[in-house]
Scaffold this motif. Structure first.
Motif, PDB file in Angstrom:
ATOM      1  N   THR A  22       0.873  -1.181   0.000  1.00  0.00           N
ATOM      2  CA  THR A  22       0.000   0.000   0.000  1.00  0.00           C
ATOM      3  C   THR A  22       0.908   1.229   0.000  1.00  0.00           C
ATOM      4  O   THR A  22       1.880   1.282   0.751  1.00  0.00           O
TER       5      THR A  22
ATOM      6  N   GLU B 135      -4.241  -0.994  -0.743  1.00  0.00           N
ATOM      7  CA  GLU B 135      -5.215   0.081  -0.963  1.00  0.00           C
ATOM      8  C   GLU B 135      -4.704   1.093  -1.978  1.00  0.00           C
ATOM      9  O   GLU B 135      -3.526   1.409  -2.012  1.00  0.00           O
ATOM     10  N   GLU B 136      -5.612   1.621  -2.788  1.00  0.00           N
ATOM     11  CA  GLU B 136      -5.287   2.713  -3.713  1.00  0.00           C
ATOM     12  C   GLU B 136      -5.389   4.013  -2.927  1.00  0.00           C
ATOM     13  O   GLU B 136      -6.216   4.127  -2.027  1.00  0.00           O
TER      14      GLU B 136
ATOM     15  N   ALA C 264      -6.207   7.598  -3.825  1.00  0.00           N
ATOM     16  CA  ALA C 264      -6.615   8.591  -4.836  1.00  0.00           C
ATOM     17  C   ALA C 264      -6.642   9.978  -4.205  1.00  0.00           C
ATOM     18  O   ALA C 264      -6.928  10.128  -3.014  1.00  0.00           O
TER      19      ALA C 264
ATOM     20  N   SER D 123       5.557   4.837  -8.686  1.00  0.00           N
ATOM     21  CA  SER D 123       4.180   4.627  -9.128  1.00  0.00           C
ATOM     22  C   SER D 123       4.104   4.505 -10.650  1.00  0.00           C
ATOM     23  O   SER D 123       3.015   4.521 -11.211  1.00  0.00           O
TER      24      SER D 123
ATOM     25  N   ASP E 220      -1.287   8.937  -4.159  1.00  0.00           N
ATOM     26  CA  ASP E 220      -0.330   8.263  -5.022  1.00  0.00           C
ATOM     27  C   ASP E 220       0.011   9.206  -6.181  1.00  0.00           C
ATOM     28  O   ASP E 220      -0.888   9.846  -6.753  1.00  0.00           O
TER      29      ASP E 220
ATOM     30  N   LEU F 290      -1.926   8.567  -9.533  1.00  0.00           N
ATOM     31  CA  LEU F 290      -3.340   8.932  -9.523  1.00  0.00           C
ATOM     32  C   LEU F 290      -3.508  10.454  -9.489  1.00  0.00           C
ATOM     33  O   LEU F 290      -4.391  11.013 -10.148  1.00  0.00           O
TER      34      LEU F 290
END
Ligand SMILES: Cc1ncc(C[n+]2csc(CCOP(=O)(O)OP(=O)(O)O)c2C)c(N)n1
Length: 562
Positions: free
Chosen positions: A176, A208-209, A211, A241, A340, A343
């Protein structure tokens, strides 16, 4: 609230059949291996110990590749190198107490550089946990406590049934964003006992993303679109990333010059007209960035090395994107976006409307780079620049390089063109000596189709010299350039500068060529003039090799001290 309609909870016929008839002779160690296998691991680094016997014995029954190193710190660096190249969590098997503790400096680097390393250590038998001083060999009062300050998360499996969940949770944590090292410990008796549990099947771990919040990227896009002199600082988060492509599109759309940090080397093409390269230790670049009216900092905490030793004082609005919430605004007030990098850059690209025209950006970049070049040229450091140019000439564009804490690396941080994202790595996060060679070995394990370069000084080389045996045993295609200046050269410079003389920096060394050959690793001594040819030949040859360059190199003058 449950969403049980979303889940398939009934085991398949095959799962049931397998669960009811597990193979005999399995232990807690097998549960570890089965979980790792189910999570997608293919390779394990480590060094065995008495409490971890069952863990290693279970490896024998699996298809996982095992790469053993000669010191746990080096095994940790190798896992870090593997994690950086693959982006996957690299399992690292360690034994209790001294074996575990010897990995700490490597885990600190993995934490600082956000490298996903999954350390799994044995522990004294479960009945001794909780500080009971039973006097087991390797016993610590609280082993976890030693790791808690270093790693991202700590997980314990006190029983066999906890093993799959503990490892899956650790895996999820490591992957993560921001990625990082995690720690699992399992008591020796839990690992060793025969297990009645079924084989671990399809363990779940969903990192987990992260955003960005839309109201924040809306403001950031508005600021950037209206900027007169935007600029971008791109850090390691962009590389990790896999967002270098997005960054290039954004920079071109905004006509914004980009500087990459030492951790973000390769995040932006070095020779692009908008590239300020990575001359962060130069006042001309610092001045340029301070003059930006909107500065986008993405995937960098703007720490000591990225802020020209905290002399950097931007005058414009700062937009700061980072996956590590602790780093947002840690050094500068900013519009902080906890996200991230990929994103967040995607959100900005989707939000911005049309290009921002700026006919002067490329000229302004060229002017700054000319000033930097002139300043360096005035210092008479042709040898250093020649050596770097020879390395660049010899190293194929796609080949990764790993740099130790050595004078040539400090040059490379600022002056080396990494050619591609995620190819240039160093211990610039935590600064632990001895990183380059074992990390390069880990990278070669990750992708044995490309040659890998490691660069060390003679001092740093002695930290990992034993790993020549590992390189030979696994026939890893790593060429190790050792710059031999007879001591801890950078400290010799610092001490002499500060106190007029030096202490503790002069070293007796082995004959590195003869020593490497005694491990069965081909080695040669080179000169600055023959370096490019010798390196190219060594990199092109299969398996490990060593190139020794006797040379005393100097640092360029740092502008933050002026
Ligand atoms: C684990 C650890 N111990 C000590 C240091 C301090 N240190 C930084 S650079 C250095 C000397 C490195 O010498 P060498 O590898 O020969 O490279 P050179 O400076 O000569 O180019 C030392 C001891 C460190 N960074 N990490």
């Amino acid at each position: 609230m449950t969403h049980d309609h979303d889940l398939v909870l009934k085991p398949t016929a095959r799962q049931t059949e397998a669960a009811l008839a597990p193979p005999a002779g399995r232990t807690g160690g097998d549960l570890v291996i089965e979980t790792l296998h189910g999570l997608g691991a293919t390779t394990v680094f480590g060094l065995p110990g008495q409490h971890a016997l069952a863990l290693f014995d279970a490896l024998r029954r699996s298809s996982l590749q095992y790469v053993g190193l000669r010191v746990e710190n080096n095994a940790g660096f190798a896992a870090d190198g593997y994690g950086r190249i693959t982006g996957e969590a690299a399992p690292l098997f360690l034994s209790t107490g001294p074996g575990a503790l010897t990995s700490l400096a490597a885990l600190q680097e993995a934490a600082a550089a956000s490298a996903p390393v999954l350390a799994i250590s044995s522990q004294i038998p479960a009945r001794g946990l909780g500080g009971r001083r039973q006097g087991h060999l390797h016993e610590l009062r609280d082993q976890q406590a030693s790791f808690r300050d270093v790693v991202k998360s700590v997980h314990t499996a006190r029983t066999q049934s906890q093993i799959p969940s503990a490892i899956a949770a650790a895996w999820e944590s490591a992957l993560t964003v921001p990625h990082g090292p995690v720690w699992v410990e399992i008591p020796a008796d839990v690992l060793a006992a025969e297990t009645l549990l079924p084989e671990v099947n399809a363990p779940d771990a969903l990192p987990e993303e992260l955003a960005p919040r839309p109201e924040l990227t809306a403001v950031a896009a508005h600021l950037l679109a209206g900027a007169e002199r935007p600029a971008i600082i791109a850090g390691g988060g962009v590389v990790r990333s896999d967002a270098a492509g997005k960054l290039k599109v954004l920079a071109e759309q905004l006509n914004a010059p980009v500087v990459t940090t030492f951790g973000g080397k390769g995040a932006f093409p070095w020779t692009h007209p908008l590239s300020l390269q990575s001359w962060l230790e130069d006042r001309h670049v610092t001045d340029f960035l301070e003059d930006a009216d909107v500065l986008l900092v993405v995937g960098s905490g703007l720490g000591e090395l990225s802020s020209n030793y905290y002399t950097f004082k931007p005058r414009g609005r700062v937009v700061h994107i980072d996956a590590d919430a602790g780093k947002l605004e840690a050094n500068l007030p900013a519009l902080g976006i906890h996200a991230d990098a990929r994103l967040a850059l995607t959100a900005l690209l989707e939000t911005l409307e049309g290009p921002r025209e700026d006919a002067t950006a490329a000229d302004r970049v060229r002017t700054v780079l000319d000033l930097v070049r002139d300043r360096i040229a005035s210092q008479g450091l042709d040898l250093e620049q020649g050596v770097l140019a020879s390395i660049r000439e010899a190293l194929p564009a796609a080949a990764p390089s790993f740099w130790d804490m050595t004078i040539l690396s400090y040059w490379a941080w600022s002056a080396f063109d990494p050619r591609r994202p995620n190819t240039m790595h160093s211990a610039q996060g935590a600064g632990g000596l001895g990183y380059a060679y074992p990390a390069a070995l880990g990278a070669a394990v990750a992708d044995p189709t490309k040659p890998v370069l490691a660069v060390s000084g003679d001092g740093g080389a002695l930290y990992s010299i034993a790993e020549l045996a590992t390189a030979k045993q696994h026939d890893l295609p790593v060429t190790w350039l050792i710059v031999d200046d007879g001591g801890y050269g950078v400290l010799r410079e610092y001490l002499t500068e500060a106190y007029g003389t030096t202490t503790g920096t002069e070293l007796a060394r082995p004959d590195f060529v003869a020593l490497a050959e005694s491990f069965g690793v081909p080695a040669l001594r080179t000169t600055p003039e023959s370096l490019a040819g010798d390196l190219a030949k060594s990199l092109a040859a299969p398996g490990p090799s060593v190139v020794v360059l006797p040379a005393v190199l100097s640092l360029f003058a740092a502008t933050h001290l002026a």
